[in-house]
Design an enzyme around this catalytic site. Structure first.
Site, PDB file in Angstrom:
ATOM      1  N   ASP A   6       0.828  -1.199   0.000  1.00  0.00           N
ATOM      2  CA  ASP A   6       0.000   0.000   0.000  1.00  0.00           C
ATOM      3  C   ASP A   6       0.867   1.255   0.000  1.00  0.00           C
ATOM      4  OD1 ASP A   6      -2.046   1.817   0.236  1.00  0.00           O
ATOM      5  OD2 ASP A   6      -2.437   1.413   2.354  1.00  0.00           O
ATOM      6  N   ASP A  22      -1.732   5.059  -5.800  1.00  0.00           N
ATOM      7  CA  ASP A  22      -1.980   4.230  -4.618  1.00  0.00           C
ATOM      8  C   ASP A  22      -2.190   2.763  -4.986  1.00  0.00           C
ATOM      9  OD1 ASP A  22      -2.659   3.224  -2.161  1.00  0.00           O
ATOM     10  OD2 ASP A  22      -4.572   4.271  -2.003  1.00  0.00           O
TER      11      ASP A  22
END
Length: 402
Positions: A60, A238
């Protein structure tokens, strides 16, 4: 003794060869890459080891904390959990922290242990052992490996620790995300400390970050074919988000353009745009062009952001109350994406075809084998020569003693 010397000579050669400077990519036989699992193009995970325990974590870039579920934390999704008491080097402190995500929250204790990722071992690594969570039951992983830029709770990031312990030469990491789930021969990968040109068909083009604490870049324009949707907006790159997330007012505008310009009557349902496609053809949907600094233009075709669900075209866009875009896996899959901490920039390169990747891997393997064989032959010849010289010296000494 000769066999021992032969082994040492071969080992020395291989060590020197593998550490030969390679500015743009890794040597295949000593590269710091980690193969990544692709779950239905929605979550990308990889296996790491804490102590002696294997755990599968989600990567992440939108968050910074590295955490794992404890064996006492209730979660319907976790496949494994971490037991600090079973790890001889694990030290769990009494410090507790809360981490909130867009959807979900965790609470856990700060801990230290040895971490192994790919072929790299980090000592005294700091992370959270999570003992409670909410709204994270859809997470198909044993925790999250945060690769964001914002430092939280005084934790040192994984990339910083790899660099500080001289395990990588650059504070850089790269993602190649495959769009075909479960295809073993063309696995997704995370590269630590650099990137691998075998996955690229172009040079890397870099864009400076527009924020110091996140992997965010400025988009000059976003266009649907030639119609401008928005000017001057920030976008977070992201890997922890599956879709492309659009601010609410621009999302409404996007639906209007689909309806008015492309005669597509779409509905927003279950966090995605769904349009009727009875013939299964979505080629008439628009391209999305993202214009960044330096005249860099990155394009998503309908094939990149649409998938079929029976007779419905599902567009990988969702909305949020944020005032910035989030370019998740739908966007990242289209390129090899380089995250460069030292130079505060993100790089994009075109993907190489799978055939090119396979061919280059085979060539590298053959070259490596050829080098090792040549060294073995040279060492064998040298060994035979040494044995003969020693034998001759022995015979000469014997004659002199007579």
């Amino acid at each position: 003794m000769i066999l021992y010397l032969l082994f040492q000579l071969i080992s020395a050669y291989v060590k020197i060869d593998l550490h030969k400077p390679m500015p743009h990519h890794y040597n295949r036989h000593l590269r710091n890459d980690l193969l990544i699992n692709n779950f239905k193009n929605t979550q990308y995970t990889g296996i790491i080891k804490i102590g002696e325990q294997d755990l599968e974590l989600l990567f992440d870039t939108g968050s910074s904390i590295f955490w794992v579920f404890s064996n006492t934390c209730a979660s319907q999704s976790k496949k494994a959990s971490f037991d600090c008491q079973s790890s001889p080097n694990c030290l769990m402190t009494k410090e507790q922290y809360n981490v909130q995500y867009g959807q979900g929250e965790i609470r856990g204790n700060k801990a230290f242990d040895q971490l192994q990722i790919s072929n790299l071992t980090v000592s005294n690594f700091q992370f959270l052992i999570v003992n409670s969570q909410s709204n994270l039951d859809n997470l198909r992983a044993d925790g999250i490996l945060g690769l964001g830029l914002q430092e939280q709770f005084g934790f040192n990031s994984l990339i910083n620790m790899l660099y500080d312990q001289h395990l990588i030469n650059k504070r850089m990491f790269t993602f190649y995300l495959n769009s075909i789930p479960e295809q073993i021969n063309n696995s997704s990968a995370l590269f630590l400390g650099g990137y691998d040109t075998r996955y690229m068909s172009s040079e890397v083009q870099y864009v400076k970050l527009d924020k110091t604490d996140s992997w965010s870049v400025k988009l000059n324009t976003i266009q649907m074919n030639n119609k401008v949707l928005i000017n001057d907006v920030s976008a977070l790159i992201d890997t922890g988000t599956s879709l492309i997330v659009v601010p609410t007012h621009q999302f409404t505008q996007l639906l209007s353009i689909l309806r008015d310009e492309y005669k597509q009557f779409c509905q927003y349902s279950q966090y995605q745009i769904k349009c009727s496609c009875p013939d299964g053809d979505f080629s008439h949907f628009p391209d999305f062009e993202f214009s960044l600094e330096g005249e860099l233009k990155l394009v998503l075709s309908p094939h990149d952001y649409i998938y079929m669900d029976v007779s419905v075209c599902v567009l990988s866009f969702t909305k949020s109350s944020n005032n910035y875009w989030i370019l998740g896996d739908t966007f990242i899959r289209k390129h090899v994406t380089v995250f460069d901490i030292d130079n505060k920039q993100i790089g994009f390169a075109k993907l190489a075809t799978f055939e090119k990747q396979s061919k280059q891997i085979q060539i590298n393997d053959y070259l490596y084998i050829f080098k090792v064989v040549c060294v073995c032959i040279c060492v064998a010849i040298a060994s035979i020569w040494i044995i003969r010289q020693v034998s001759c010296l022995g015979e000469a000494s014997h004659e002199m003693n007579k």
